[in-house]
Design an enzyme around this catalytic site. Sequence first.
Site, PDB file in Angstrom:
ATOM      1  N   GLY A  32      77.682  64.178  60.789  1.00  0.00           N
ATOM      2  CA  GLY A  32      76.937  64.301  59.531  1.00  0.00           C
ATOM      3  C   GLY A  32      76.289  62.970  59.163  1.00  0.00           C
ATOM      4  O   GLY A  32      76.262  62.573  58.009  1.00  0.00           O
ATOM      5  N   VAL A  78      79.711  70.742  64.044  1.00  0.00           N
ATOM      6  CA  VAL A  78      81.079  70.226  64.230  1.00  0.00           C
ATOM      7  C   VAL A  78      82.148  71.303  64.079  1.00  0.00           C
ATOM      8  O   VAL A  78      83.283  71.110  64.502  1.00  0.00           O
ATOM      9  CB  VAL A  78      81.403  69.065  63.251  1.00  0.00           C
ATOM     10  CG1 VAL A  78      80.595  67.812  63.566  1.00  0.00           C
ATOM     11  CG2 VAL A  78      81.247  69.481  61.794  1.00  0.00           C
ATOM     12  N   TYR A 130      88.196  73.032  49.561  1.00  0.00           N
ATOM     13  CA  TYR A 130      87.798  71.649  49.879  1.00  0.00           C
ATOM     14  C   TYR A 130      88.988  70.699  49.727  1.00  0.00           C
ATOM     15  O   TYR A 130      89.221  69.825  50.574  1.00  0.00           O
ATOM     16  CB  TYR A 130      86.653  71.284  48.935  1.00  0.00           C
ATOM     17  CG  TYR A 130      85.982  69.960  49.168  1.00  0.00           C
ATOM     18  CD1 TYR A 130      85.023  69.809  50.175  1.00  0.00           C
ATOM     19  CD2 TYR A 130      86.252  68.871  48.347  1.00  0.00           C
ATOM     20  CE1 TYR A 130      84.380  68.599  50.349  1.00  0.00           C
ATOM     21  CE2 TYR A 130      85.609  67.664  48.514  1.00  0.00           C
ATOM     22  CZ  TYR A 130      84.668  67.525  49.525  1.00  0.00           C
ATOM     23  OH  TYR A 130      84.034  66.314  49.694  1.00  0.00           O
ATOM     24  N   LYS A 140      90.457  68.437  52.755  1.00  0.00           N
ATOM     25  CA  LYS A 140      90.492  66.965  52.686  1.00  0.00           C
ATOM     26  C   LYS A 140      91.935  66.454  52.637  1.00  0.00           C
ATOM     27  O   LYS A 140      92.253  65.405  53.189  1.00  0.00           O
ATOM     28  CB  LYS A 140      89.693  66.470  51.484  1.00  0.00           C
ATOM     29  CG  LYS A 140      88.197  66.784  51.546  1.00  0.00           C
ATOM     30  CD  LYS A 140      87.508  66.139  52.733  1.00  0.00           C
ATOM     31  CE  LYS A 140      85.986  66.207  52.615  1.00  0.00           C
ATOM     32  NZ  LYS A 140      85.308  65.615  53.770  1.00  0.00           N
TER      33      LYS A 140
HETATM   34  P1  NAP Z   1      75.371  65.490  52.320  1.00  0.00           P
HETATM   35  O1  NAP Z   1      74.443  64.543  51.666  1.00  0.00           O
HETATM   36  O2  NAP Z   1      75.352  66.915  51.967  1.00  0.00           O
HETATM   37  O3  NAP Z   1      75.210  65.327  53.910  1.00  0.00           O
HETATM   38  C1  NAP Z   1      75.979  66.130  54.759  1.00  0.00           C
HETATM   39  C2  NAP Z   1      75.776  65.705  56.205  1.00  0.00           C
HETATM   40  O4  NAP Z   1      76.656  66.499  57.007  1.00  0.00           O
HETATM   41  C3  NAP Z   1      74.373  65.981  56.710  1.00  0.00           C
HETATM   42  O5  NAP Z   1      74.052  65.008  57.672  1.00  0.00           O
HETATM   43  C4  NAP Z   1      74.520  67.352  57.383  1.00  0.00           C
HETATM   44  O6  NAP Z   1      73.563  67.607  58.399  1.00  0.00           O
HETATM   45  C5  NAP Z   1      75.898  67.204  57.984  1.00  0.00           C
HETATM   46  N1  NAP Z   1      76.558  68.472  58.280  1.00  0.00           N
HETATM   47  C6  NAP Z   1      76.882  69.486  57.415  1.00  0.00           C
HETATM   48  N2  NAP Z   1      77.482  70.487  58.070  1.00  0.00           N
HETATM   49  C7  NAP Z   1      77.542  70.114  59.376  1.00  0.00           C
HETATM   50  C8  NAP Z   1      78.012  70.720  60.563  1.00  0.00           C
HETATM   51  N3  NAP Z   1      78.575  71.947  60.537  1.00  0.00           N
HETATM   52  N4  NAP Z   1      77.901  70.051  61.742  1.00  0.00           N
HETATM   53  C9  NAP Z   1      77.332  68.831  61.779  1.00  0.00           C
HETATM   54  N5  NAP Z   1      76.856  68.199  60.682  1.00  0.00           N
HETATM   55  C10 NAP Z   1      76.958  68.827  59.509  1.00  0.00           C
HETATM   56  O7  NAP Z   1      76.898  65.042  52.089  1.00  0.00           O
HETATM   57  P2  NAP Z   1      77.512  63.654  51.594  1.00  0.00           P
HETATM   58  O8  NAP Z   1      77.640  63.697  50.128  1.00  0.00           O
HETATM   59  O9  NAP Z   1      76.829  62.513  52.263  1.00  0.00           O
HETATM   60  O10 NAP Z   1      78.996  63.828  52.168  1.00  0.00           O
HETATM   61  C11 NAP Z   1      79.432  63.190  53.349  1.00  0.00           C
HETATM   62  C12 NAP Z   1      80.946  63.310  53.411  1.00  0.00           C
HETATM   63  O11 NAP Z   1      81.520  62.691  52.266  1.00  0.00           O
HETATM   64  C13 NAP Z   1      81.453  64.758  53.390  1.00  0.00           C
HETATM   65  O12 NAP Z   1      82.558  64.900  54.229  1.00  0.00           O
HETATM   66  C14 NAP Z   1      81.879  64.961  51.958  1.00  0.00           C
HETATM   67  O13 NAP Z   1      82.873  65.951  51.849  1.00  0.00           O
HETATM   68  C15 NAP Z   1      82.400  63.584  51.622  1.00  0.00           C
HETATM   69  N6  NAP Z   1      82.428  63.278  50.192  1.00  0.00           N
HETATM   70  C16 NAP Z   1      81.283  63.269  49.450  1.00  0.00           C
HETATM   71  C17 NAP Z   1      81.348  62.952  48.098  1.00  0.00           C
HETATM   72  C18 NAP Z   1      80.119  62.886  47.225  1.00  0.00           C
HETATM   73  O14 NAP Z   1      80.293  62.745  45.993  1.00  0.00           O
HETATM   74  N7  NAP Z   1      78.918  62.963  47.747  1.00  0.00           N
HETATM   75  C19 NAP Z   1      82.583  62.684  47.510  1.00  0.00           C
HETATM   76  C20 NAP Z   1      83.724  62.718  48.293  1.00  0.00           C
HETATM   77  C21 NAP Z   1      83.633  63.003  49.640  1.00  0.00           C
HETATM   78  P3  NAP Z   1      72.164  68.383  58.090  1.00  0.00           P
HETATM   79  O15 NAP Z   1      71.287  67.371  57.388  1.00  0.00           O
HETATM   80  O16 NAP Z   1      71.639  68.785  59.405  1.00  0.00           O
HETATM   81  O17 NAP Z   1      72.506  69.532  57.184  1.00  0.00           O
END
Ligand code: NAP
Length: 239
Positions: free
Chosen positions: A8, A57, A150, A154
């Site tokens: 991701g 993934v 979720y 996690k």
């Molecule tokens: P995001 O902006 O939605 O980006 C998600 C990324 O994951 C994108 O690159 C997407 O690819 C990829 N992805 C989604 N499903 C996938 C799959 N099945 N196989 C391969 N790649 C996949 O998310 P983010 O906020 O950066 O989150 C990144 C991580 O941080 C996640 O694990 C999330 O749970 C964690 N997190 C986020 C927050 C927050 O507040 N943002 C807080 C706590 C934890 P595409 O572009 O091709 O869709």
Amino acid sequence: MKTALVTGGSRGIGRAICQELHKMGYRVLINYVSNDAAAQECLQSIEGDGELLKFDVSQPEAVQEAIGQWQQAHPEDYIEVLVNNAGIRKDSLLIWMEPEDWRKVLDTNLNAWYYTTRAVLQPMLLHKYGRVINVASLSGIKGLPGQTNYSAAKGGMIAATKALSQEVARKNVTVNAVAPGFIKTDMVEGLDEAALKKDIPAARFGEPKEVAAVVGFLASEAASYVTGEVISINGGLYT
Ligand code: NAP
């Protein structure tokens, strides 16, 4: 150049991690699943010092095939740093949660951890050096209502981090997690930022680069005696 894989990696926190690892001198394998334009943008932002690896993934065969093909094409190299960052959320109260939303979130956030980590672990052990960094969440520590799927995923990832760290520490492979709070990315689009930030001591959402900086530290040689840890990055929201 040494190699890192960021699942991701194309958008949001993952993109900032790719940029941080690139600054540290890594050639970065940027995984993503659907958004080709965002992935290209990410590759350009690291001056082309990487490769796009498009695979889902949550699909074990796809993970094995993509990583296996990369390894075959680069027999002299190995993935020294793995950042398990790909994730999705599908929130609803448990009473309304469809089985598909439970399964999809567990598959993408937790089962994927097993598929990718297992696929890269053996070369790390053989080379006696590696870093596995898992992007968990505040939700996996505290549990958040509306996120049983979720939080379970996690929380499972955090437990797996602690268990695996003890299996591989002797081989100089460290396994750690970061637990972000609210970080400004597409994932939090639609959340009421003004209301939520009233509960955050820092009074703001975090930036992806603030997560990437901690991941960069955990990926560095300086963090060689840190393993099995979970570092919160949440502006003081959870203590
Ligand atoms: P995001 O902006 O939605 O980006 C998600 C990324 O994951 C994108 O690159 C997407 O690819 C990829 N992805 C989604 N499903 C996938 C799959 N099945 N196989 C391969 N790649 C996949 O998310 P983010 O906020 O950066 O989150 C990144 C991580 O941080 C996640 O694990 C999330 O749970 C964690 N997190 C986020 C927050 C927050 O507040 N943002 C807080 C706590 C934890 P595409 O572009 O091709 O869709």
